[in-house]
Design a protein around this motif. Structure first.
Motif, PDB file in Angstrom:
ATOM      1  N   TYR A   1       0.838  -1.212  -0.155  1.00  9.32           N
ATOM      2  CA  TYR A   1       0.172  -0.156   0.005  1.00  9.32           C
ATOM      3  C   TYR A   1       0.713   1.318  -0.069  1.00  9.32           C
ATOM      4  CZ  TYR A   1      -4.100  -2.719   0.778  1.00  9.32           C
ATOM      5  OH  TYR A   1      -5.355  -3.404   0.666  1.00  9.32           O
TER       6      TYR A   1
ATOM      7  N   ALA B   1      -4.373   7.735   2.385  1.00  9.13           N
ATOM      8  CA  ALA B   1      -5.476   6.715   1.384  1.00  9.13           C
ATOM      9  C   ALA B   1      -6.275   7.593   0.748  1.00  9.13           C
ATOM     10  CB  ALA B   1      -5.709   5.817   2.382  1.00  9.13           C
ATOM     11  N   ARG B   2      -7.065   8.597   1.514  1.00  2.00           N
ATOM     12  CA  ARG B   2      -7.999   9.414   1.007  1.00  2.00           C
ATOM     13  C   ARG B   2      -7.580  10.152  -0.124  1.00  2.00           C
ATOM     14  NH1 ARG B   2     -11.878  12.951   3.696  1.00  2.00           N
ATOM     15  NH2 ARG B   2     -12.897  13.021   1.596  1.00  2.00           N
TER      16      ARG B   2
ATOM     17  N   GLN C   1      -6.520   7.782  -3.380  1.00  2.00           N
ATOM     18  CA  GLN C   1      -7.560   7.013  -4.083  1.00  2.00           C
ATOM     19  C   GLN C   1      -8.424   8.071  -4.798  1.00  2.00           C
ATOM     20  OE1 GLN C   1      -9.699   5.069  -0.885  1.00  2.00           O
ATOM     21  NE2 GLN C   1      -8.060   3.861  -0.296  1.00  2.00           N
ATOM     22  N   GLU C   2      -8.489   9.358  -4.457  1.00  2.00           N
ATOM     23  CA  GLU C   2      -9.269  10.374  -5.165  1.00  2.00           C
ATOM     24  C   GLU C   2      -8.396  10.484  -6.379  1.00  2.00           C
ATOM     25  OE1 GLU C   2     -12.021  12.695  -6.697  1.00  2.00           O
ATOM     26  OE2 GLU C   2     -12.225  11.591  -4.635  1.00  2.00           O
TER      27      GLU C   2
ATOM     28  N   CYS D   1      -6.421   8.702  -8.067  1.00  2.00           N
ATOM     29  CA  CYS D   1      -6.738   7.524  -8.878  1.00  2.00           C
ATOM     30  C   CYS D   1      -7.957   7.744  -9.614  1.00  2.00           C
ATOM     31  CB  CYS D   1      -6.496   6.120  -8.092  1.00  2.00           C
ATOM     32  SG  CYS D   1      -4.876   5.550  -7.877  1.00  2.00           S
ATOM     33  N   ARG D   2      -9.012   8.072  -9.083  1.00  2.00           N
ATOM     34  CA  ARG D   2     -10.331   8.153  -9.615  1.00  2.00           C
ATOM     35  C   ARG D   2     -10.398   9.138 -10.662  1.00  2.00           C
ATOM     36  NH1 ARG D   2     -12.110   8.191  -3.939  1.00  2.00           N
ATOM     37  NH2 ARG D   2     -13.057   6.337  -3.232  1.00  2.00           N
TER      38      ARG D   2
ATOM     39  N   GLN E   1      -7.035  -1.379  -8.461  1.00  2.00           N
ATOM     40  CA  GLN E   1      -8.226  -1.366  -7.530  1.00  2.00           C
ATOM     41  C   GLN E   1      -8.938   0.159  -7.085  1.00  2.00           C
ATOM     42  OE1 GLN E   1      -7.618  -3.496  -3.857  1.00  2.00           O
ATOM     43  NE2 GLN E   1      -7.374  -5.361  -4.959  1.00  2.00           N
ATOM     44  N   TRP E   2      -7.935   0.945  -6.818  1.00  2.00           N
ATOM     45  CA  TRP E   2      -8.062   2.296  -6.550  1.00  2.00           C
ATOM     46  C   TRP E   2      -8.419   3.042  -7.787  1.00  2.00           C
ATOM     47  CZ3 TRP E   2      -2.948   3.718  -3.587  1.00  2.00           C
ATOM     48  CH2 TRP E   2      -2.934   3.056  -2.349  1.00  2.00           C
TER      49      TRP E   2
ATOM     50  N   VAL F   1     -12.823   2.519  -9.161  1.00  2.00           N
ATOM     51  CA  VAL F   1     -13.860   2.842  -8.423  1.00  2.00           C
ATOM     52  C   VAL F   1     -15.273   3.242  -9.301  1.00  2.00           C
ATOM     53  CG1 VAL F   1     -14.906   4.758  -6.841  1.00  2.00           C
ATOM     54  CG2 VAL F   1     -12.614   3.760  -6.516  1.00  2.00           C
TER      55      VAL F   1
END
Length: 287
Positions: A93, A159-160, A163-164, A166-167, A229-230, A233
């Motif tokens: 991670y 992490a937030r 992930q954002e 990556c979106r 995975q990220w 979404v």
């Protein structure tokens, strides 16, 4: 909060009380500095704790941490950084997050921390604009540290952020993962043709470096799956299906290699044609 870090004693600190760490006993002591040379490697101290009975000795200078009067601030500083790092995830991670932040954020905005999975944020406004996460949320975790205009945010916030990102930029992530998968696939085929990777040889079963290389490879593979995975979404399932098909393709390729060796021993035009067709398929890069 006042941040206090350990430092070497200086000649001007002679006759002052210091916080001393005793490694053999794993204890903290209060000592007085009796002699401190210039650029000291060793200093002479006298113990002030009753159970040490006034013992004087020469000790490594680095065991003397801070002046005694700063011990509480020193302890609080150590505790704050320990709490920040306590949220760190497993290595894959952290690897995945480091790639995202280095690839998608300007260095003037934020950079990964060296000793933990935290993110060192230099500009909260820029990070908020890049992610759409409000500044108060970016700096809102109770274990966040602010020092010298740098906001050190712990893993739950990191992490937030990643992930954002990556979106928002899935093409960057998937392109990178596909390219790395292709490189690993081609490398695996070459190694199999050459008899396998050196670190898989039984003679290196107990070799520490071989074990480390295997661990790096596993972590890198896991990090790529996490990135997918990220980035998956908004379109659930695409990344996982791609990963499954990729793994099946690699398994099939590895299973076919011994068959190719057997086919090469059959001297006929038919077997040569079949072997050539199989090799042409294997040599095609992954999409």
């Amino acid at each position: 909060m006042e941040f206090v870090y350990e430092r070497l004693p200086a000649p001007a600190d002679e006759e002052s009380d210091w916080l001393y760490w005793d490694p053999p006993r794993k204890r903290w002591h209060r000592v007085i500095l009796l002699a401190v040379p210039e650029s000291p490697t060793r200093v002479r101290i006298q113990h002030l704790d009753a159970d040490m009975r006034g013992k004087a000795e020469w000790v490594p200078a680095r065991r003397c941490k801070v002046p005694w009067r700063l011990r509480d601030a020193f302890d609080a500083t150590q505790a704050a950084w320990t709490r920040l790092a306590s949220h760190d995830p497993e290595a894959p991670y952290r690897r995945a997050a480091e790639f995202v932040t280095l690839e998608l954020l300007e260095e003037s905005t934020a950079t990964p921390a060296l000793r933990s999975a935290a993110l060192e944020v230099a500009d909260l406004d820029q990070l908020s604009a890049a992610t759409g996460i409000a500044k108060r949320e970016l700096a809102g975790h109770p274990d966040t540290i602010v020092e010298d205009d740098i906001t050190h945010v712990p893993w739950p916030t990191v992490a937030r952020v990643v992930q954002e990102l990556c979106r928002r930029y899935p093409d960057v992530i998937t392109s990178y993962v596909h390219e790395r998968d292709r490189e690993e696939h081609e490398l695996g085929v070459r190694r199999q043709a050459e008899g396998g990777a050196w670190y898989d040889d039984e003679t290196f079963a107990d070799d520490r470096f071989a074990k480390r290389v295997k661990r790096w490879a596993r972590e890198d593979e896991a990090a790529r799956r996490i990135l997918m995975q990220w980035a998956d979404v908004d379109v659930p399932g695409i990344a996982s299906r791609y990963a499954e098909l990729r793994d099946r393709h690699i398994e099939l390729t590895l299973a076919l290699l011994p068959a190719l060796d057997q086919l090469s021993r059959i001297r006929s035009n038919k077997s040569d044609l079949i072997a050539a067709e199989i090799r042409a398929i294997i040599d095609q890069p992954l999409p």
